[in-house]
Design an enzyme around this catalytic site. Structure first.
Site, PDB file in Angstrom:
ATOM      1  N   ARG A  14       0.917  -1.158   0.065  1.00 32.30           N
ATOM      2  CA  ARG A  14       0.152  -0.276  -0.048  1.00 32.30           C
ATOM      3  C   ARG A  14       0.782   1.256  -0.044  1.00 32.30           C
ATOM      4  O   ARG A  14       1.854   1.270   0.677  1.00 32.30           O
ATOM      5  CB  ARG A  14      -0.748  -0.072   1.310  1.00 32.30           C
ATOM      6  CG  ARG A  14      -2.085  -0.870   1.132  1.00 32.30           C
ATOM      7  CD  ARG A  14      -3.126  -0.630   0.262  1.00 32.30           C
ATOM      8  NE  ARG A  14      -4.358  -1.637   0.456  1.00 32.30           N
ATOM      9  CZ  ARG A  14      -4.469  -2.570  -0.646  1.00 32.30           C
ATOM     10  NH1 ARG A  14      -3.452  -2.571  -1.530  1.00 32.30           N
ATOM     11  NH2 ARG A  14      -5.444  -3.295  -0.464  1.00 32.30           N
ATOM     12  N   HIS A  45      -0.809   0.375  -9.989  1.00 32.09           N
ATOM     13  CA  HIS A  45      -1.760  -0.650  -9.233  1.00 32.09           C
ATOM     14  C   HIS A  45      -2.051  -1.623  -9.876  1.00 32.09           C
ATOM     15  O   HIS A  45      -3.437  -2.083 -10.030  1.00 32.09           O
ATOM     16  CB  HIS A  45      -2.808   0.119  -8.633  1.00 32.09           C
ATOM     17  CG  HIS A  45      -3.253  -0.597  -7.073  1.00 32.09           C
ATOM     18  ND1 HIS A  45      -3.509   0.028  -5.898  1.00 32.09           N
ATOM     19  CD2 HIS A  45      -3.238  -1.930  -6.732  1.00 32.09           C
ATOM     20  CE1 HIS A  45      -3.868  -0.821  -5.086  1.00 32.09           C
ATOM     21  NE2 HIS A  45      -3.539  -1.926  -5.238  1.00 32.09           N
TER      22      HIS A  45
END
Lengths: 309, 309
Positions: A224, A272
């Protein structure tokens, strides 16, 4: 059963098709069309707006559309007592390990330096050890971290791993706790972050941590954006403490066009994409937990809210 | 025993040290200091000047400093009857397979497109299959090609291989001959060239071959620059027949600064670094063949001059 679907990045139509095949009596209600909120028994979500889930009085289960649950637990008004489950899908796990294998091989084989040389039309051979002589560390030994560590081992790397609580993996040196973290860092020429994002791990990739790595080490963050202190990374790269970084996750996504990471010669940005949720395989895991909910059987991959993963 | 050492890219001092440990009575004579040419019984060489080896009247063995022998057989006055041996070293084989794994993973995960997006500061997710859904073809199933094919299989790819004569490899579909080549090409979304460079394979990577690959296929060439028709590659990339290429070898090395490959957005250039000769491990293979020569035992990895590999 009525299940709320909420995501800005996943396809409601794909999920409707896949879940409809597995659970023909399921009604997937796609946000923002809540309909009668009292009918909603489960919510399949990615980044739900804070407060929304608390407005569903009969909610019995919250299912994450990704491997992490930080995007759900970030809601301060999350209804207490409603179980939260992570998404564990072998297809996504395989995708993440592919990404990790690619990025670790890339850093091992000095790809950022060769890309710079190509831009300068420069032909120069750099000294190159083999994978067996390269020490790789994996932070986080959950489903994703364990699979990645084992698959790096298959590539021949000298792999070690770290987790909060003790874990054993065949052929891999494992460390745990605060002392173990320092030991892991001191040996990791390439460091891969696959930790859950929790209050204990937020900002863990900072100047202090970089200072414990061997000089010239490289970083892969596919966990993250919140794990990374961005200014510390830039300083570590510019000061030579780190040689390169590959980042798939960011504090702000999409990464804003003016962000310095885009143009940094030693940072590789991917949007991502390490392990995208894949409805044809992931729907089986979701349907399994929905059946368990209906039948009152134990849920799989339930989050321990006390440690937030 | 006096052995001539000749290379513009390998370190004579390193080879002297490593071979000296294994064969204390060996004298490594470093080109251009030939001394008395009649004393030279073996030659350890990379790209010997044409005609040189024919001037050594007592030469009994020619050892390549690399996996290929094309750089030796290119000499039209190579002394007939003097055996030529390839260099086979597990360390170099592992290095080559690492390189192939990296480059195939890179092309599989659409790295050239993501690098372009990063240059444009563009955040966009591309559809992505897993390795098991990606068909990879390996041209050449010698020591290097077989190892690479097996290690791509370990990554989960759907791997097939092609060789001139029939070969079997566990878990890998193998093809041979001219018909087999077309079948291999028609299924290969990513094609890896690890062929020996011979009159039969020179220029094999041409427009006709690219036309048999699925549209948008990608190429890895880590064999020899002479396999590739450079203009055909540029045309195939610019016309969309191929999506990307990774090249470690070139017709002219070092690749000249003005060469169009350097700046092509879909070509990755590495400076012949896939599997560098590594004296600490390779010296064992060289010493083994020198001992075999001295003792009259059969040589290992001897080249069949009739097929030129």
């Amino acid at each position: 059963m009525v299940v709320l679907f909420l995501s800005a990045v996943d396809s409601a139509a794909d999920w409707q098709a896949e879940l409809g095949r597995l659970l023909p009596d399921l009604e997937l209600r796609v946000w923002p069309d809540l309909g009668d909120p009292t009918e909603i028994e489960a919510a399949l979500v990615w980044r739900p707006p804070p407060g929304l889930l608390d407005r569903l009085p009969n909610l019995k289960l919250i299912l994450s559309l990704g491997a992490g649950v930080d995007h759900i637990l970030a809601d301060p008004s999350l209804p207490p007592g409603v179980p939260v489950v992570r998404l564990v899908d072998p297809y996504m796990t395989a995708a993440m390990s592919e990404y990790v294998q690619l990025q670790v091989l890339r850093l091992h084989r000095q790809d950022p330096a060769y890309l710079e040389q190509q831009r300068a039309r420069r032909w120069r051979t750099l000294p190159q050890p083999n994978a067996a002589e390269r020490r790789v560390g994996v932070l986080g030994l959950g489903v994703l971290g364990s699979d990645a560590a084992l698959k790096l081992k298959v590539l021949g790397f000298d792999v070690a791993g770290w987790s909060r609580s003790e874990r054993k993996l065949p052929g891999i040196a494992t460390f745990c706790g605060a002392d173990g973290l320092e030991a892991l860092l001191r040996r990791s020429e390439i460091l891969v972050c696959l930790l859950p994002l929790t209050p204990a791990t937020a900002g863990i990739l900072d100047a202090r941590l970089f200072g414990l790595l061997p000089r010239g080490a490289a970083l892969v963050n596919c966990a993250r954006g919140g794990h990374l202190v961005e200014a510390d990374l830039l300083a570590a790269l510019d000061g030579g403490r780190l040689s390169a970084a590959v980042l798939d996750v960011f504090r702000d996504e999409p990464l804003p066009p003016e962000h310095p990471f885009w143009a940094h010669p030693r940072i590789l940005v991917t949007p991502h994409v390490a392990a995208a949720t894949h409805p044809p395989s992931a729907a089986a895991a979701v349907a399994d937990n929905l059946r368990r909910l209906r039948e009152g059987r134990p849920l799989l991959n339930r989050v321990d809210v006390s440690v937030r993963y």
